[in-house]
Scaffold this active site. Structure first.
Site, PDB file in Angstrom:
ATOM      1  N   TRP A   1       0.833  -1.215   0.000  1.00  0.00           N
ATOM      2  CA  TRP A   1       0.000   0.000   0.000  1.00  0.00           C
ATOM      3  C   TRP A   1       0.861   1.256   0.000  1.00  0.00           C
ATOM      4  O   TRP A   1       0.467   2.278  -0.580  1.00  0.00           O
ATOM      5  CB  TRP A   1      -1.007  -0.006   1.144  1.00  0.00           C
TER       6      TRP A   1
ATOM      7  N   ASP B   1      -1.931   6.643   6.511  1.00  0.00           N
ATOM      8  CA  ASP B   1      -2.996   5.777   5.995  1.00  0.00           C
ATOM      9  C   ASP B   1      -3.351   4.771   7.093  1.00  0.00           C
ATOM     10  O   ASP B   1      -2.566   3.874   7.400  1.00  0.00           O
ATOM     11  CB  ASP B   1      -2.472   5.066   4.737  1.00  0.00           C
TER      12      ASP B   1
ATOM     13  N   LYS C   1     -12.908  -1.725   6.053  1.00  0.00           N
ATOM     14  CA  LYS C   1     -12.182  -2.654   6.912  1.00  0.00           C
ATOM     15  C   LYS C   1     -12.704  -2.576   8.351  1.00  0.00           C
ATOM     16  O   LYS C   1     -13.212  -3.548   8.865  1.00  0.00           O
ATOM     17  CB  LYS C   1     -10.682  -2.396   6.848  1.00  0.00           C
TER      18      LYS C   1
HETATM   19  C1  LIG Z   1      -7.492  -1.376   1.589  1.00  0.00           C
HETATM   20  C2  LIG Z   1      -6.403  -0.395   1.724  1.00  0.00           C
HETATM   21  C3  LIG Z   1      -6.268   0.671   0.822  1.00  0.00           C
HETATM   22  C4  LIG Z   1      -7.145   0.856  -0.401  1.00  0.00           C
HETATM   23  O1  LIG Z   1      -8.421   1.187  -0.072  1.00  0.00           O
HETATM   24  P1  LIG Z   1      -9.519   1.464  -1.224  1.00  0.00           P
HETATM   25  O2  LIG Z   1     -10.704   1.830  -0.429  1.00  0.00           O
HETATM   26  O3  LIG Z   1      -9.673   0.196  -1.996  1.00  0.00           O
HETATM   27  O4  LIG Z   1      -9.026   2.576  -2.060  1.00  0.00           O
HETATM   28  C5  LIG Z   1      -5.253   1.585   1.039  1.00  0.00           C
HETATM   29  N1  LIG Z   1      -4.409   1.459   2.088  1.00  0.00           N
HETATM   30  C6  LIG Z   1      -4.516   0.444   2.963  1.00  0.00           C
HETATM   31  C7  LIG Z   1      -3.559   0.350   4.109  1.00  0.00           C
HETATM   32  C8  LIG Z   1      -5.514  -0.511   2.810  1.00  0.00           C
HETATM   33  O5  LIG Z   1      -5.614  -1.518   3.686  1.00  0.00           O
END
Ligand SMILES: *Cc1c(COP(=O)(O)O)cnc(C)c1O
Length: 354
Positions: free
Chosen positions: A100, A166, A190
């Site tokens: 990511w 993030d 998530k």
């Molecule tokens: C799932 C995830 C993303 C991407 O998320 P989207 O909603 O599909 O854009 C980005 N960073 C992390 C750490 C993730 O777990």
């Protein structure tokens, strides 16, 4: 049969949340309208948005000099919005902790010169780089919890530039010292609710810097000024997040949730560390509470285990294709009975049951 969903996302939701959503689906609070049908300008929806905002502020203890925004486009749109809004001198630094991080770096590259100031690539991303870190860029970006590799930062890097993190796969799994960050963002699917919404917590002083030569949707200041109602927001996803936040509060707040997450993760790591068949390769100090990759070291055995677990109602245990093996995502909504079921299946498979 009870099914436990170990998916990395979209992921398990608390059952009381789903039941509440079901009970309110057709007639929201006596309005004889579905939440899905409410105008985003209606008083009923504005109350949902206000509740979601104040619950985020309350549960994460967000200081008043931060805006709380509910946007669309997933965490992925933030990979572009961040450099577009904040890279005023077109320089962004990253700590590279895996897949990511790599995506975030690639999406910043069209707008800024990107620099990796630390990386755990040489360690196959099984650890978090050690500080101290120095940066003189417009901001430093970190991926707090690495969903694919199963690592997490334990404390915020101390730098003299804005820190952007993030938190997609670990938001609300533990308390966050929001003051240590300038931007925190997380996709909903998530730990927060359903796909379609991204939470952005951003320092107001950064919002004020937004350049005006940007399309309206891409500007943080536009969303902040309109309290996430500049255009039609992802109304149902915001509503589900509100229910999830209420559920966290009813469960006893973030302290209770964190204690449960720690106990669940510890029980799985302990089983893996004591197993003669399965193992987790992540550095002990950097292990994620939310995403736990493990394997037998042999693909055929891993595949057999995934199929065996599925026959016992434990689904979506296959690891990410970049890592292989298995991965158990133990988000807030995973009940302890689900983790116990996984431990039992691990034990029986190791004893030779197939
Ligand atoms: C799932 C995830 C993303 C991407 O998320 P989207 O909603 O599909 O854009 C980005 N960073 C992390 C750490 C993730 O777990």
């Amino acid at each position: 049969m009870t099914v436990f969903n170990f998916s990395a996302g979209p992921a398990v939701l608390p059952e009381p949340v789903l039941r509440k959503a079901q009970s309110e689906l057709l007639n929201y609070r006596g309005s004889h309208q579905s939440v899905l049908e409410l105008s985003h300008r209606s008083a009923l929806f504005e109350a949902i948005l206000d509740d979601a905002t104040s619950l985020v502020r309350e549960l994460l203890e967000v200081p008043l000099d931060y805006d709380v925004l509910f946007l669309q486009g997933g965490a992925t749109l933030q990979f572009s919005m961040l450099p577009l809004n904040l890279a005023t001198t077109h320089r962004v630094d990253f700590i590279d902790t895996g897949g990511w991080s790599q995506k975030a770096i690639a999406d910043a590259a069209p707008y800024a010169s990107t620099r990796i100031i630390a990386s755990s690539r040489d360690d196959h991303y099984r650890s978090i780089p050690a500080g101290p870190f120095t940066s003189d860029a417009d901001y430093l970006h970190v991926t707090w919890n690495n969903t694919l590799e199963g690592t997490t930062f334990q404390e915020a890097p101390r730098v003299n530039v804005p820190l952007v993190a993030d938190f997609s796969s670990s938001i609300l799994s533990e308390p966050i010292d929001v003051n240590a960050f300038d931007v925190i963002y997380a996709g909903a699917q998530k730990n927060l609710g359903a796909a379609g919404m991204t939470l952005v917590i951003i320092k107001k002083s950064l919002v004020e810097q937004t350049p005006s030569a940007l399309g309206s949707y891409l500007r943080y200041d536009v969303h902040a000024k309109h309290h996430s109602l500049y255009n039609t927001p992802p109304t149902y996803s915001i509503y589900l997040t509100k229910l999830v936040l209420e559920w966290i509060k009813q469960e006893g707040g973030l302290q209770t949730i964190t204690a449960r997450n720690r106990a669940q993760a510890a029980s799985l790591y302990d089983a893996l560390d004591h197993s003669n068949l399965f193992s987790n390769q992540v550095a002990h100090t950097d292990r994620s509470l939310m995403n736990i990759p493990f394997s037998t070291g042999q693909q055929a055995l891993d595949d057999a285990f995934i199929a065996y677990a599925e026959r016992h109602g434990l689904v979506n245990l296959q690891g990410h294709r970049s890592v292989g093996g298995m991965r158990a995502s133990l988000y807030n909504a995973m009940p302890t009975t689900g983790v116990e079921a996984l431990l039992s299946v691990l034990r029986k498979f190791e004893q030779g049951e197939r």
